[in-house]
Motif scaffolding. Sequence first.
Motif, PDB file in Angstrom:
ATOM      1  N   THR A 112       0.815  -1.219   0.000  1.00  0.00           N
ATOM      2  CA  THR A 112       0.000   0.000   0.000  1.00  0.00           C
ATOM      3  C   THR A 112       0.851   1.273   0.000  1.00  0.00           C
ATOM      4  N   SER A 113       2.126   1.184   0.356  1.00  0.00           N
ATOM      5  CA  SER A 113       2.997   2.353   0.439  1.00  0.00           C
ATOM      6  C   SER A 113       3.639   2.649  -0.916  1.00  0.00           C
ATOM      7  N   SER A 114       3.419   3.881  -1.445  1.00  0.00           N
ATOM      8  CA  SER A 114       3.980   4.247  -2.749  1.00  0.00           C
ATOM      9  C   SER A 114       5.502   4.376  -2.688  1.00  0.00           C
ATOM     10  N   SER A 115       6.041   4.875  -1.575  1.00  0.00           N
ATOM     11  CA  SER A 115       7.499   5.001  -1.465  1.00  0.00           C
ATOM     12  C   SER A 115       8.152   3.626  -1.383  1.00  0.00           C
ATOM     13  N   GLN A 116       7.457   2.689  -0.748  1.00  0.00           N
ATOM     14  CA  GLN A 116       7.973   1.317  -0.674  1.00  0.00           C
ATOM     15  C   GLN A 116       8.028   0.693  -2.065  1.00  0.00           C
ATOM     16  N   ILE A 117       7.010   0.958  -2.875  1.00  0.00           N
ATOM     17  CA  ILE A 117       6.980   0.444  -4.248  1.00  0.00           C
ATOM     18  C   ILE A 117       8.085   1.083  -5.083  1.00  0.00           C
ATOM     19  N   ASN A 143      11.179  -0.857  -7.021  1.00  0.00           N
ATOM     20  CA  ASN A 143      11.527  -0.654  -8.435  1.00  0.00           C
ATOM     21  C   ASN A 143      12.994  -0.279  -8.596  1.00  0.00           C
ATOM     22  N   ALA A 144      13.495   0.598  -7.718  1.00  0.00           N
ATOM     23  CA  ALA A 144      14.896   1.017  -7.792  1.00  0.00           C
ATOM     24  C   ALA A 144      15.833  -0.150  -7.506  1.00  0.00           C
ATOM     25  N   LEU A 145      15.491  -0.962  -6.506  1.00  0.00           N
ATOM     26  CA  LEU A 145      16.321  -2.129  -6.183  1.00  0.00           C
ATOM     27  C   LEU A 145      16.279  -3.155  -7.314  1.00  0.00           C
ATOM     28  N   ASN A 146      15.112  -3.288  -7.955  1.00  0.00           N
ATOM     29  CA  ASN A 146      14.987  -4.194  -9.095  1.00  0.00           C
ATOM     30  C   ASN A 146      15.958  -3.805 -10.201  1.00  0.00           C
TER      31      ASN A 146
END
Length: 509
Positions: A298-303, A307-310
């Motif tokens: 649910t957290s946009s910053s977590q998403i 994505n950055a780690l991916n």
Amino acid sequence: MATFTMTRKRGYNWFISCVAAACMVLYGYDASVFNSVQGSKNWMAWFGEPNSSVIGSINTAYTVGAIFGGFFLGGPIADYFGRKVGMGTGCVLVIISTFMQTFAPRGNLACFIAGRCIIGIGQGIALTSGPIYIGELAPAEIRGKIMTFWQMFYSVGSFICFWINYACTKNVPKLGEWDWKMVVMFQLLVPVIILALLPTIPGSPRWFIKRGNNIEKARLALRRVRDTEEEVEDEILQIREAIEYEKEAISGNYSALWKDKSLRKRMLLALIINAGQQITGQGSLNSYSTKIYQKIFTSSSQIALINALNATFGILFTLNAVWIIDRFGRKFLLIVGGIGMGICMIIVASVETQTPVLAGGAKSEPVGISIVFLLFLFIFFYKPSWGATVWIWTSEIFSMNVRAQAVGMASQTQNVANTIFQQFFPIFLDNCGFYAFYMFAGINFLLAVFVYFFIPETKQVPLEEIDALFGGANHVVQGEEVLAHQKGLQAQESSEKPATVTVEKVEHR
């Protein structure tokens, strides 16, 4: 001293290849940038809260531009003006379009869309010239390793974009509208660097001989990247023999793509595996990763962080291909990658669909972590195989007379397939959820079977001799006969001329 010379020239081979591979950073960055700015409330407000249909049109504008650039402009520019000019032209268009997007007037979405279209054209041109240049300059024994950096640089582009976007999302109050403009503007960085470095790298020796039979320029170019004079002369002879055969027996232009049975076969195989690259599931993950993760978190910053780690791990995973591509071969990697991706997709779908949903609509933390791990494992299999190897294989299978056009057409099939597939995937995801991933599993297994039966191994095969793998003639051997015949005719003509002169003199007296 010999060791130093060999090390220096091999290092220079890597340098020039990395300059060309940097074109892929443009693609990786842009594939992530629009996905990133859509999450900005300031971007939405700047362009009047565009609806889903309009956002789809923006994506389509880029794709149409890329397909047009790759199919119709990339090949002719690379063939008539050179591979370096092709890369430079693409970079200039990317720079122009970046300014158009960044400084589009408030509410003027048409300017932003035009910029997306132009950036697509630029990338279509650059992505045609780049892999051809690497394939034509890299020695056969390390060609696979060097071409691996082509795909890795895609991950570098995503890496830069996603981390810049993550930083901007953490500073929205300070940045204001620049929270999205900064992400777009940073796209200037790499094309400027490429344009600055292009004058320091040699032209393609195959292009010098193909376009103007300029053997001396080809020789000078090869001397900068080959260790011995013997290697230089052998490669020039092979190039000349192959080109002469293509002119005499097939066709010196693009018509060979449908005249020659072997080339028709290669074109079909290249179209299939390039389209296959985009329907493995990676294309959907790249375009809709945020939408997919919203079903778990649910957290946009977590998403944004995921994505950055991916993208970060994508770089590391692609590097695996450097040490395995020329050891195990292209075919092995494509098969193992397809099977590995298929298994990952089955497990992802099973974990998500067979676990309970919490009150907030998300999954429990252990389930979320498990799914992220599995999707990271998916790119572990994808990056060195269907990511890097498809580009490597496509760039090395075509003969000189059609290479630029064929690579441009095959690579842009990725955009064609992606455009068609992404039209229904969001609907499929909304209606079926993670059951959609079972479809990807089936596709990946089918791709592995297809490679096993139809794709020949090209590991460490010289470019001029690859035709024989596809049922065609060996252009070097056949070209040797053509050149020998031409030399025989020239020798005959030169021996007849003095005799004629002698007779004329006697008759005159």
